[in-house]
Motif scaffolding. Structure first.
Motif, PDB file in Angstrom:
ATOM      1  N   ALA A  39      -4.840  67.352 -37.955  1.00 30.65           N
ATOM      2  CA  ALA A  39      -3.813  66.382 -37.577  1.00 30.65           C
ATOM      3  C   ALA A  39      -2.880  67.052 -36.581  1.00 30.65           C
ATOM      4  CB  ALA A  39      -3.041  65.898 -38.804  1.00 30.65           C
ATOM      5  N   ARG A  45       1.701  58.875 -44.196  1.00 32.05           N
ATOM      6  CA  ARG A  45       1.006  57.772 -43.547  1.00 32.05           C
ATOM      7  C   ARG A  45       2.019  56.849 -42.876  1.00 32.05           C
ATOM      8  NH1 ARG A  45      -2.923  56.037 -48.404  1.00 32.05           N
ATOM      9  NH2 ARG A  45      -1.159  54.616 -48.710  1.00 32.05           N
ATOM     10  N   ASP A  58       2.045  59.527 -39.588  1.00 29.86           N
ATOM     11  CA  ASP A  58       1.085  58.490 -39.192  1.00 29.86           C
ATOM     12  C   ASP A  58      -0.348  58.996 -39.251  1.00 29.86           C
ATOM     13  OD1 ASP A  58       3.253  56.819 -38.700  1.00 29.86           O
ATOM     14  OD2 ASP A  58       3.405  57.476 -36.620  1.00 29.86           O
ATOM     15  N   VAL A  59      -0.680  59.703 -40.328  1.00 28.10           N
ATOM     16  CA  VAL A  59      -2.020  60.269 -40.456  1.00 28.10           C
ATOM     17  C   VAL A  59      -3.017  59.177 -40.821  1.00 28.10           C
ATOM     18  CG1 VAL A  59      -1.108  62.521 -41.121  1.00 28.10           C
ATOM     19  CG2 VAL A  59      -1.671  60.854 -42.888  1.00 28.10           C
ATOM     20  N   ASP A  60      -4.283  59.484 -40.687  1.00 21.18           N
ATOM     21  CA  ASP A  60      -5.376  58.534 -40.901  1.00 21.18           C
ATOM     22  C   ASP A  60      -5.354  58.044 -42.349  1.00 21.18           C
ATOM     23  OD1 ASP A  60      -7.774  57.157 -41.108  1.00 21.18           O
ATOM     24  OD2 ASP A  60      -8.825  58.532 -39.769  1.00 21.18           O
ATOM     25  N   THR A  61      -5.312  56.751 -42.538  1.00 20.09           N
ATOM     26  CA  THR A  61      -5.257  56.178 -43.890  1.00 20.09           C
ATOM     27  C   THR A  61      -6.607  56.216 -44.598  1.00 20.09           C
ATOM     28  OG1 THR A  61      -5.687  53.966 -43.014  1.00 20.09           O
ATOM     29  CG2 THR A  61      -3.389  54.631 -43.252  1.00 20.09           C
ATOM     30  N   ARG A  62      -7.666  56.561 -43.873  1.00 20.20           N
ATOM     31  CA  ARG A  62      -9.003  56.543 -44.476  1.00 20.20           C
ATOM     32  C   ARG A  62      -9.419  57.904 -45.036  1.00 20.20           C
ATOM     33  NH1 ARG A  62     -11.898  54.645 -39.137  1.00 20.20           N
ATOM     34  NH2 ARG A  62     -10.410  56.238 -38.436  1.00 20.20           N
ATOM     35  N   LEU A  63      -8.535  58.860 -45.008  1.00 24.17           N
ATOM     36  CA  LEU A  63      -8.884  60.206 -45.445  1.00 24.17           C
ATOM     37  C   LEU A  63      -9.238  60.227 -46.934  1.00 24.17           C
ATOM     38  CD1 LEU A  63      -6.065  62.174 -43.627  1.00 24.17           C
ATOM     39  CD2 LEU A  63      -8.508  62.375 -43.150  1.00 24.17           C
TER      40      LEU A  63
END
Length: 329
Positions: free
Chosen positions: A266, A226, A292-297
């Protein structure tokens, strides 16, 4: 060796600690003394008694074991510690037969603990002792088929007194003098009666049945980060290779080209390949990185979760997973 007690100490009533002997023997399975020493010190410092180890969190023990390999030993270590703590009041049973019933203890470990820790007569047969017996009696049949014959010969030499001193002495003889290559026959205390030395073929024994070539398995490891630096880790199932250890999500390891199995969609970048050898196969892992992947996963279904960077310790990963992380740096 930090778990050893000198013979002179034993004569003064200072016996080896069964907890230390058991711990060292489990660690030494398939592993060198040089590799084990620091792990042994770390474990007995952090968990000074078997009751301390029995009360430890599984994840803490598996993390401390990381890098030593053969991770089923760590799981069995915990199982055995908990049985001894709960069923035996934290005191190891002192006979070969009773030790053999404990989780993760086989014939060799039971014999080593019984003889070294409790001075019981038991036949200790590790690779060093097998080599000494094969040469001393010039056993030409190859291992592993000759193992029971070598056990019988070792039994014939095992004394009824000072059993622990003898067990350690004959193991040390194999480790330091009767070595696999270039045995130092000229300084061996058993040289006069060694049949293989007299025949001139000591260095060629024991013979071994050739092993089949190890297959190569392929896989993919996915490292996700992230923007705050947290990394995606999964806890592997308790059963199976690297059981109970932390690692990176990935594909199944097969001899066929791996099927892509990213934990989520991703921008995965292929960084290269890491290689690692296990007991029965060579592994080649393709490493993919997404930043920098989606923090809401929500990854609960994958048995994976993001671990804050401050809480992530690469040293808690098994060696192959550390190699993956190193490639990502």
């Amino acid at each position: 060796m930090p778990w050893r007690v000198a013979p002179s100490d034993g004569k003064n009533g200072h016996r080896p600690d069964p907890y230390h002997i058991w711990m060292s023997e489990v660690m030494l399975q398939q592993t060198t003394v040089a590799a084990v020493k620091d792990y042994f010190r770390k474990f007995v410092t952090r968990w000074a008694t078997i009751d301390d180890l029995a009360a430890a969190q599984d994840a803490d023990v598996m993390g401390a074991w990381a890098g030593l390999g053969y991770y089923a030993r760590a799981r069995n270590l915990l199982k055995c510690a908990r049985v001894v703590s709960q069923d035996f009041g934290g005191v190891f049973p002192d006979t070969y037969e009773a030790l053999l019933k404990l989780p993760g203890i086989g014939p060799y470990t039971a014999a080593a603990v019984a003889s070294i820790a409790f001075d019981r007569r038991a036949v200790v047969l590790d690779g060093n002792v097998e080599r000494v017996m094969a040469r001393y009696y010039r056993v030409l049949d190859p291992l592993p088929a000759s193992k029971e014959a070598l056990r019988g010969l070792a039994d014939g030499l095992t004394p009824d007194q000072r059993c622990g001193d003898y067990a350690q002495a004959v193991m040390d003889l194999g480790a330091t003098i009767c070595t696999p290559r270039s045995p130092a026959c000229g300084i061996c205390p058993w040289m006069a009666d060694c049949a293989a030395r007299l025949a001139g073929d000591a260095a060629s024994l024991p013979r071994k049945t050739p092993k089949a070539a190890k297959p190569i398995r392929l896989g993919v490891a996915y490292v996700a980060q992230r923007s705050d630096g947290a990394v995606l880790l999964e806890r592997r199932p308790d059963k199976g290779l690297l059981g109970g250890m932390l690692g990176w999500p990935g594909s199944v390891w097969t001899e066929a080209p791996p099927v892509a199995a990213p934990p989520f969609a991703a921008d995965w970048q292929t960084l290269g390949e890491v290689r690692h050898t296990f007991t029965h196969f060579h592994l080649r892992l393709q490493v993919c990185l997404a930043k920098d992947v989606d923090t809401r996963l929500d990854l609960a279904a994958h048995n994976a979760e993001f671990t804050p960077r401050a809480a992530f310790s690469p040293g808690d990963l098994p060696t192959v997973m550390r190699k993956v992380w190193d490639l990502c740096q």
